[in-house]
Design an enzyme around this catalytic site. Structure first.
Site, PDB file in Angstrom:
ATOM      1  N   ASN A 133      -1.461   1.172  -3.422  1.00  0.00           N
ATOM      2  CA  ASN A 133      -1.283  -0.282  -3.535  1.00  0.00           C
ATOM      3  C   ASN A 133      -0.939  -0.608  -4.993  1.00  0.00           C
ATOM      4  OD1 ASN A 133      -2.013  -2.994  -4.186  1.00  0.00           O
ATOM      5  ND2 ASN A 133      -3.298  -3.121  -2.362  1.00  0.00           N
ATOM      6  N   ASP A 170     -12.033   0.494  -2.755  1.00  0.00           N
ATOM      7  CA  ASP A 170     -11.899  -0.121  -1.436  1.00  0.00           C
ATOM      8  C   ASP A 170     -12.444  -1.525  -1.569  1.00  0.00           C
ATOM      9  OD1 ASP A 170     -10.825   0.411   1.224  1.00  0.00           O
ATOM     10  OD2 ASP A 170     -12.796  -0.245   1.882  1.00  0.00           O
ATOM     11  N   PHE A 220      -2.181 -10.516  -6.242  1.00  0.00           N
ATOM     12  CA  PHE A 220      -1.686  -9.889  -5.012  1.00  0.00           C
ATOM     13  C   PHE A 220      -2.587 -10.275  -3.852  1.00  0.00           C
ATOM     14  CE2 PHE A 220      -4.783  -6.435  -4.305  1.00  0.00           C
ATOM     15  CZ  PHE A 220      -5.434  -6.431  -5.525  1.00  0.00           C
ATOM     16  N   GLY A 221      -2.231  -9.776  -2.678  1.00  0.00           N
ATOM     17  CA  GLY A 221      -3.071  -9.959  -1.492  1.00  0.00           C
ATOM     18  C   GLY A 221      -3.455 -11.406  -1.253  1.00  0.00           C
ATOM     19  N   ASP A 272      -5.056 -13.447  -3.122  1.00  0.00           N
ATOM     20  CA  ASP A 272      -5.310 -14.233  -4.342  1.00  0.00           C
ATOM     21  C   ASP A 272      -4.919 -15.708  -4.229  1.00  0.00           C
ATOM     22  OD1 ASP A 272      -6.551 -12.323  -5.858  1.00  0.00           O
ATOM     23  OD2 ASP A 272      -4.734 -11.651  -6.869  1.00  0.00           O
ATOM     24  N   HIS A 301     -14.165  -9.162  -8.700  1.00  0.00           N
ATOM     25  CA  HIS A 301     -14.998  -8.155  -8.038  1.00  0.00           C
ATOM     26  C   HIS A 301     -14.722  -6.769  -8.598  1.00  0.00           C
ATOM     27  CE1 HIS A 301     -11.146  -8.742  -6.256  1.00  0.00           C
ATOM     28  NE2 HIS A 301     -11.266  -7.823  -5.335  1.00  0.00           N
TER      29      HIS A 301
HETATM   30  P1  IMP Z   1      -7.961  -1.676   0.942  1.00  0.00           P
HETATM   31  O1  IMP Z   1      -9.068  -1.639  -0.068  1.00  0.00           O
HETATM   32  O2  IMP Z   1      -6.794  -0.870   0.539  1.00  0.00           O
HETATM   33  O3  IMP Z   1      -8.463  -1.424   2.315  1.00  0.00           O
HETATM   34  O4  IMP Z   1      -7.373  -3.149   0.946  1.00  0.00           O
HETATM   35  C1  IMP Z   1      -8.161  -4.245   0.704  1.00  0.00           C
HETATM   36  C2  IMP Z   1      -7.332  -5.495   0.758  1.00  0.00           C
HETATM   37  O5  IMP Z   1      -8.178  -6.560   0.284  1.00  0.00           O
HETATM   38  C3  IMP Z   1      -6.146  -5.530  -0.163  1.00  0.00           C
HETATM   39  O6  IMP Z   1      -5.010  -4.974   0.383  1.00  0.00           O
HETATM   40  C4  IMP Z   1      -6.006  -7.032  -0.392  1.00  0.00           C
HETATM   41  O7  IMP Z   1      -5.390  -7.673   0.650  1.00  0.00           O
HETATM   42  C5  IMP Z   1      -7.427  -7.516  -0.394  1.00  0.00           C
HETATM   43  N1  IMP Z   1      -7.850  -7.573  -1.787  1.00  0.00           N
HETATM   44  C6  IMP Z   1      -8.617  -6.689  -2.447  1.00  0.00           C
HETATM   45  N2  IMP Z   1      -8.763  -7.051  -3.734  1.00  0.00           N
HETATM   46  C7  IMP Z   1      -8.041  -8.191  -3.870  1.00  0.00           C
HETATM   47  C8  IMP Z   1      -7.778  -9.026  -4.980  1.00  0.00           C
HETATM   48  O8  IMP Z   1      -8.210  -8.814  -6.126  1.00  0.00           O
HETATM   49  N3  IMP Z   1      -6.997 -10.078  -4.712  1.00  0.00           N
HETATM   50  C9  IMP Z   1      -6.481 -10.356  -3.497  1.00  0.00           C
HETATM   51  N4  IMP Z   1      -6.663  -9.596  -2.447  1.00  0.00           N
HETATM   52  C10 IMP Z   1      -7.458  -8.517  -2.629  1.00  0.00           C
END
Ligand code: IMP
Length: 208
Positions: A16, A75, A166-167, A169, A194
């Site tokens: 990511n 994660d 990203f994500g 946010d 976090h």
């Molecule tokens: P994973 O940890 O790869 O399973 O994905 C966790 C998902 O949580 C990410 O792809 C984001 O969509 C979301 N996420 C985690 N941290 C953030 C952040 O700091 N901002 C926004 N979305 C987050």
């Protein structure tokens, strides 16, 4: 026994880009040379765990085994109180859909809309409190591992605002602020996120 990270190469066990960028920034003062799992061509393991810690460990151990280097995985996810903690460990999955001809892609606007739709369906009284959580796992090639957990409290807003980060946010307003994580300067997000919280614990134990 607790181990410390020594200067040198460290694999960031993530594909990511947003996470890799943030972890690089957080590590830059400590003399570690991060290289991402994507750059090393390491495969991305399936996240079969039911907790953030299980999934972080799974990713870190796969990269440590595949590279022979110490690996760090993150994660993370969004926990929405009114949705019983969902999307939680399935945060990334909620964005999964076949957007490209060649295969699956992630559509964050769809995912944010899904969360919002479920909140709206609960009625206007539904609590909009949520938190991002982050679990960091460091895995050494000999099997030793260490885990650190962090969180940031906030509320969900709609419509999404901001283009940074990203994500999820653009819909997350951290407690005590008016701007979303996607409107705040990245340095401000890094100071309270976090990931920063988990990182501070990692630094205190393994880097200083
Ligand atoms: P994973 O940890 O790869 O399973 O994905 C966790 C998902 O949580 C990410 O792809 C984001 O969509 C979301 N996420 C985690 N941290 C953030 C952040 O700091 N901002 C926004 N979305 C987050």
């Amino acid at each position: 026994m607790i181990r410390r990270l020594t200067p040198g190469q460290l694999v960031i066990a993530s594909h990511n880009q947003g996470k890799v960028r943030e972890i690089r920034d957080l590590l830059s003062p400590y003399g570690v040379e991060p290289v991402s799992a994507g750059e090393l061509g390491l495969p991305e393991p399936e996240e079969t765990g039911t907790t953030f810690a299980e999934n972080a460990l799974l990713k870190a151990q796969a990269s440590a085994a595949g590279s022979g280097l110490v690996a760090l995985a993150d994660d993370s996810g969004l926990i929405v109180d009114a949705l019983g903690g969902m999307p939680g460990v399935y945060t990334a999955d909620w964005a999964e859909q076949a957007t490209y001809e060649g295969g699956p892609g992630r559509d964050w606007y769809m995912a944010m809309g899904k969360v919002e739709g479920k909140l709206v369906a609960l009625g206007s009284d539904a609590a909009r409190t949520a938190r991002f959580v982050c679990t960091l796992a460091i895995a050494w090639p000999d099997g030793h591992h260490q885990i650190y957990e962090g969180k940031v409290e906030g509320e969900l807003t709609w419509p999404p605002r901001g283009t940074l980060g990203f994500g999820y946010d653009p819909v997350f307003v951290p407690q005590g602020h008016q701007q979303t994580f996607a409107e705040l300067d990245p340095a401000a997000k890094h100071a309270m996120s976090h990931r920063a919280d988990a990182f501070a614990k990692l630094v205190a134990e393994a880097l200083t």
